[in-house]
Enzyme design. Structure first.
Site, PDB file in Angstrom:
ATOM      1  CB  CYS A 191     -23.028 -51.760   7.988  1.00  0.00           C
ATOM      2  SG  CYS A 191     -23.166 -50.026   7.574  1.00  0.00           S
ATOM      3  CB  CYS A 196     -33.034 -45.110  12.746  1.00  0.00           C
ATOM      4  SG  CYS A 196     -33.621 -43.812  11.659  1.00  0.00           S
ATOM      5  CB  SER A 197     -30.118 -49.647  13.500  1.00  0.00           C
ATOM      6  OG  SER A 197     -29.295 -48.903  12.626  1.00  0.00           O
ATOM      7  CE  LYS A 232     -35.998 -49.055  15.907  1.00  0.00           C
ATOM      8  NZ  LYS A 232     -35.379 -48.905  17.192  1.00  0.00           N
ATOM      9  CG  HIS A 243     -26.080 -51.341  13.053  1.00  0.00           C
ATOM     10  ND1 HIS A 243     -25.218 -52.365  12.712  1.00  0.00           N
ATOM     11  CD2 HIS A 243     -26.183 -50.573  11.926  1.00  0.00           C
ATOM     12  CE1 HIS A 243     -24.811 -52.205  11.458  1.00  0.00           C
ATOM     13  NE2 HIS A 243     -25.377 -51.124  10.968  1.00  0.00           N
TER      14      HIS A 243
HETATM   15  C1  LIG Z   1     -32.034 -42.241  14.773  1.00  0.00           C
HETATM   16  C2  LIG Z   1     -30.946 -41.349  15.341  1.00  0.00           C
HETATM   17  C3  LIG Z   1     -30.714 -40.162  14.417  1.00  0.00           C
HETATM   18  C4  LIG Z   1     -31.410 -40.875  16.714  1.00  0.00           C
HETATM   19  O1  LIG Z   1     -30.417 -40.082  17.260  1.00  0.00           O
HETATM   20  P1  LIG Z   1     -30.746 -38.880  18.259  1.00  0.00           P
HETATM   21  O2  LIG Z   1     -31.962 -38.178  17.819  1.00  0.00           O
HETATM   22  O3  LIG Z   1     -29.472 -38.129  18.416  1.00  0.00           O
HETATM   23  O4  LIG Z   1     -31.100 -39.650  19.587  1.00  0.00           O
HETATM   24  P2  LIG Z   1     -30.417 -39.477  21.012  1.00  0.00           P
HETATM   25  O5  LIG Z   1     -29.129 -40.230  21.024  1.00  0.00           O
HETATM   26  O6  LIG Z   1     -30.402 -38.029  21.372  1.00  0.00           O
HETATM   27  O7  LIG Z   1     -31.414 -40.250  21.929  1.00  0.00           O
HETATM   28  C5  LIG Z   1     -32.660 -39.725  22.357  1.00  0.00           C
HETATM   29  C6  LIG Z   1     -33.515 -40.845  22.899  1.00  0.00           C
HETATM   30  O8  LIG Z   1     -33.983 -41.660  21.802  1.00  0.00           O
HETATM   31  C7  LIG Z   1     -33.548 -43.004  21.982  1.00  0.00           C
HETATM   32  N1  LIG Z   1     -33.146 -43.488  20.671  1.00  0.00           N
HETATM   33  C8  LIG Z   1     -32.093 -43.062  19.937  1.00  0.00           C
HETATM   34  N2  LIG Z   1     -32.030 -43.731  18.782  1.00  0.00           N
HETATM   35  C9  LIG Z   1     -33.058 -44.596  18.794  1.00  0.00           C
HETATM   36  C10 LIG Z   1     -33.498 -45.565  17.875  1.00  0.00           C
HETATM   37  N3  LIG Z   1     -32.860 -45.754  16.702  1.00  0.00           N
HETATM   38  N4  LIG Z   1     -34.578 -46.300  18.191  1.00  0.00           N
HETATM   39  C11 LIG Z   1     -35.226 -46.109  19.361  1.00  0.00           C
HETATM   40  N5  LIG Z   1     -34.851 -45.190  20.268  1.00  0.00           N
HETATM   41  C12 LIG Z   1     -33.782 -44.442  19.989  1.00  0.00           C
HETATM   42  C13 LIG Z   1     -32.405 -42.949  22.926  1.00  0.00           C
HETATM   43  O9  LIG Z   1     -32.281 -44.140  23.650  1.00  0.00           O
HETATM   44  C14 LIG Z   1     -32.769 -41.795  23.821  1.00  0.00           C
HETATM   45  O10 LIG Z   1     -33.703 -42.246  24.771  1.00  0.00           O
HETATM   46  P3  LIG Z   1     -33.700 -41.642  26.275  1.00  0.00           P
HETATM   47  O11 LIG Z   1     -33.963 -40.183  26.085  1.00  0.00           O
HETATM   48  O12 LIG Z   1     -34.782 -42.423  26.928  1.00  0.00           O
HETATM   49  O13 LIG Z   1     -32.324 -41.928  26.794  1.00  0.00           O
HETATM   50  C15 LIG Z   1     -29.627 -42.147  15.495  1.00  0.00           C
HETATM   51  O14 LIG Z   1     -29.851 -43.248  16.311  1.00  0.00           O
HETATM   52  C16 LIG Z   1     -29.075 -42.602  14.170  1.00  0.00           C
HETATM   53  O15 LIG Z   1     -28.398 -41.842  13.471  1.00  0.00           O
HETATM   54  N6  LIG Z   1     -29.329 -43.875  13.773  1.00  0.00           N
HETATM   55  C17 LIG Z   1     -28.887 -44.398  12.520  1.00  0.00           C
HETATM   56  C18 LIG Z   1     -27.562 -45.055  12.672  1.00  0.00           C
HETATM   57  C19 LIG Z   1     -27.012 -45.451  11.348  1.00  0.00           C
HETATM   58  O16 LIG Z   1     -27.087 -44.718  10.374  1.00  0.00           O
HETATM   59  N7  LIG Z   1     -26.411 -46.641  11.280  1.00  0.00           N
HETATM   60  C20 LIG Z   1     -25.786 -47.130  10.109  1.00  0.00           C
HETATM   61  C21 LIG Z   1     -26.773 -47.761   9.237  1.00  0.00           C
HETATM   62  S1  LIG Z   1     -26.126 -48.149   7.618  1.00  0.00           S
END
Ligand SMILES: CC(C)(COP(=O)(O)OP(=O)(O)OC[C@H]1O[C@@H](n2cnc3c(N)ncnc32)[C@H](O)[C@@H]1OP(=O)(O)O)[C@@H](O)C(=O)NCCC(=O)NCCS
Ligand SMILES: [Zn+2]
Lengths: 389, 133
Positions: A87, A210-211, A332, A336
């Site tokens: 990252c 989470c981002s 956030k 990201h």
């Molecule tokens: C948090 C996380 C698990 C959510 O994934 P998910 O449950 O599969 O979410 P989806 O993609 O199915 O999205 C569902 C809804 O939540 C929203 N959403 C997804 N992630 C979000 C977040 N981080 N913050 C706010 N809203 C979020 C989406 O926009 C979607 O909204 P909608 O239904 O209105 O379109 C995923 O974003 C993630 O893994 N984040 C971490 C990324 C990471 O690890 N980065 C590296 C860091 S070192």
């Protein structure tokens, strides 16, 4: 040590978000074009390129991104190098470009960062991002990135009494900032309740801690400061660039509640720039998870260890408060796209120092800082920028 | 990510029975095993060392969003375990729900299935930990 002064003369980024219409090449081309136009360059002046991208091999099946970008930007035979540091790929690409210009070897360098993350299913993204940690000893037994940061959060809560509501306050503040940024993935404000009621990803972290998963790219043009005036009315000097490493696996660190690589890189950067934490008016810090912003504002010396959560909940890191943290919305809310993040941070700080951050401008922004972390803290990169006009 | 059979085979001693190493120069114990002492560097002398499998929870999290290959396991408890002999290790805590897990709670090694690549593929085994009553 001979070093030329280096300035940012052009910046650009793509709109961050889930972008099914555009691919890896479209995103970086758009950001690159915007940065080159912003620097009023024809393109012929560019003599080197560094591009941060973390996992195109796993996310789109494409390696050799350096050559690909020179080719598609019409910049052959210019040397073009892909930089990877999880990252922190973008931040390390910026440092590579900085060193190339500072050393006198290059006179006009494009620094890019890009990640195309939504072409594969969610579980595959989680696995690809896992590559930022120790594959054999963290990921294999079942760690995920949210899980690894959750382990840090749990210790911070135990050692300093940080609460889930204080973590939530980071997300609320960053969504508020993101709502004033037309490039941000999420532009709607949220409340503490939104965060607290969102689905648990890895306790105590919830979806809104989470981002998100993001497609996006960002780019900068660097030149020696003495030539920068010809290309920009408002050149921004990079007055410090510092990087540090620590163990790949979180379990091997001395502490889970501070990121040592950040502390080391920050100390070096403050020395190089001859500034103190209190001189910084705007900072883009690595908030891949809410706990990461709390660790960052403590490790960068803005707040005492253990007081980051309280300071955030009190509003001291909001726009134009004690110190404006993550005015772009941070990882956030702005999103990201991992390899792009470190470069985007420098784009935002440049806009702030130029006075061009419409709707979210920090008053009298003189000195800015960017802080980019790879994995759970195995790489940290800190840059400090100042107005040079 | 599906793991290559050669990696799995190479890691059998560490994963099946916590076989680690120690540096006889500075007495540091390593798990996962290191073949180069990061403190003594070239002055270090590495030999094998077996861990007892006893330890304490250092930090933990209930994982509800799984990586590829662990979709059927969620929710599971992920932890950093502080082994009695010194090093810390990332592992799952099993045979309990998240509510029962506390920082500093004593745990012990158990040999378990970690994941399978696909219905036809390799089944990977290794260490997990459980709470000691
Ligand atoms: C948090 C996380 C698990 C959510 O994934 P998910 O449950 O599969 O979410 P989806 O993609 O199915 O999205 C569902 C809804 O939540 C929203 N959403 C997804 N992630 C979000 C977040 N981080 N913050 C706010 N809203 C979020 C989406 O926009 C979607 O909204 P909608 O239904 O209105 O379109 C995923 O974003 C993630 O893994 N984040 C971490 C990324 C990471 O690890 N980065 C590296 C860091 S070192
Ligand atoms: Zn030693």
């Amino acid at each position: 040590m001979f070093m030329r002064k280096v300035a940012i003369v052009g910046v650009g980024m793509s709109k961050f978000g889930e972008d099914w219409k555009r691919g890896f090449r479209d995103l970086i081309l758009e950001a690159g074009r915007r940065a080159i136009e912003d620097a009023k360059l024809s393109g012929a002046e560019i003599d080197g390129m560094y591009c941060g991208t973390m996992a195109p091999g796993r996310l789109i099946g494409q390696e050799h991104a350096g050559a690909l970008l020179a080719d598609w930007m019409g910049l052959n035979p210019m040397p073009s190098t892909r930089v990877e540091a999880a990252c922190a790929s973008g931040g390390v690409a910026l440092r590579s470009g900085f060193l190339a210009v500072a050393s006198g070897h290059h006179d006009c360098v494009v620094v890019g960062g890009v990640e195309k993350m939504t072409d594969v299913p969610g579980a595959d993204v989680v696995s690809a991002l896992g590559g930022a940690g120790d594959q054999e000893w963290e990921l294999f037994p079942g760690a995920t990135f949210p899980g690894i940061y959750a382990l840090m959060a749990r210790r911070h809560m135990l050692e300093y009494g940080t609460t889930e509501e204080q973590l939530a306050a980071v997300a609320v503040k960053n969504h508020e900032n993101g709502s004033h940024n037309k490039y941000a993935q999420f532009q709607s404000p949220i409340t503490i309740d939104t965060v607290m009621k969102s689905k648990v990803v890895a306790s105590p972290l919830k979806v809104f801690d989470c981002s998100p998963v993001t497609d996006g790219a960002a780019a900068l043009v660097l030149m020696p400061l003495d030539k920068a005036k010809q290309h920009s009315d408002k050149p921004i000097e990079i007055v410090a660039s510092a990087q540090a490493s620590d163990t790949l696996a979180l379990h091997d660190r001395k502490s889970l509640t501070s990121v040592w690589a950040t502390e080391v890189a920050a100390k070096k950067a403050y020395e190089m720039a001859k500034v103190k934490p209190k001189d910084i008016s705007v900072a883009e810090v690595h908030d891949c998870f809410t706990i990461a912003e709390i660790l960052a504002i403590e490790d960068l010396g803005f707040f005492k260890k253990g007081e980051g959560g309280k300071a955030t909940a009190e509003g001291r890191t909001a726009l134009n408060a004690d110190i404006s943290i993550n005015t772009s919305g941070g990882l956030k809310a702005c999103g990201h796209p991992v390899g792009a993040t470190g470069v985007k941070q420098a784009v935002e700080v440049t806009w702030q120092l130029r006075g061009e951050a419409n709707g979210r401008q920090v008053k009298e922004a003189e000195v800015g800082l960017t802080h980019n972390v790879g994995g759970s803290g195995a790489t940290a990169v800190v840059h400090i920028m100042k107005r040079a006009y | 990510m599906a793991e290559n059979i050669a990696i799995t085979w190479r890691r059998i001693p560490e994963r099946y029975r916590l076989a680690g190493t120690q540096c006889t120069t500075c007495k540091t114990k390593f798990f996962p095993p290191r073949k180069f002492c990061t403190a003594c560097r070239r002055k270090g002398k590495i030999e094998s060392f077996s861990f007892s499998g006893k330890g304490k929870i250092y930090s933990f999290s209930g994982v509800h969003s799984a990586p590829a290959g662990l979709e059927l396991e969620i929710p599971y408890v992920l932890a950093i375990v502080h082994l009695a002999e010194g090093p810390k290790v990332t592992a799952q805590i099993v045979d309990c729900t998240e509510d029962a897990v506390k920082i500093d709670a004593p745990v012990e090694f158990v040999f378990r299935k970690i994941r399978s690549d696909d219905p036809e593929g390799l089944i990977h085994y290794g260490y997990k930990f459980r709470l000691v009553k």
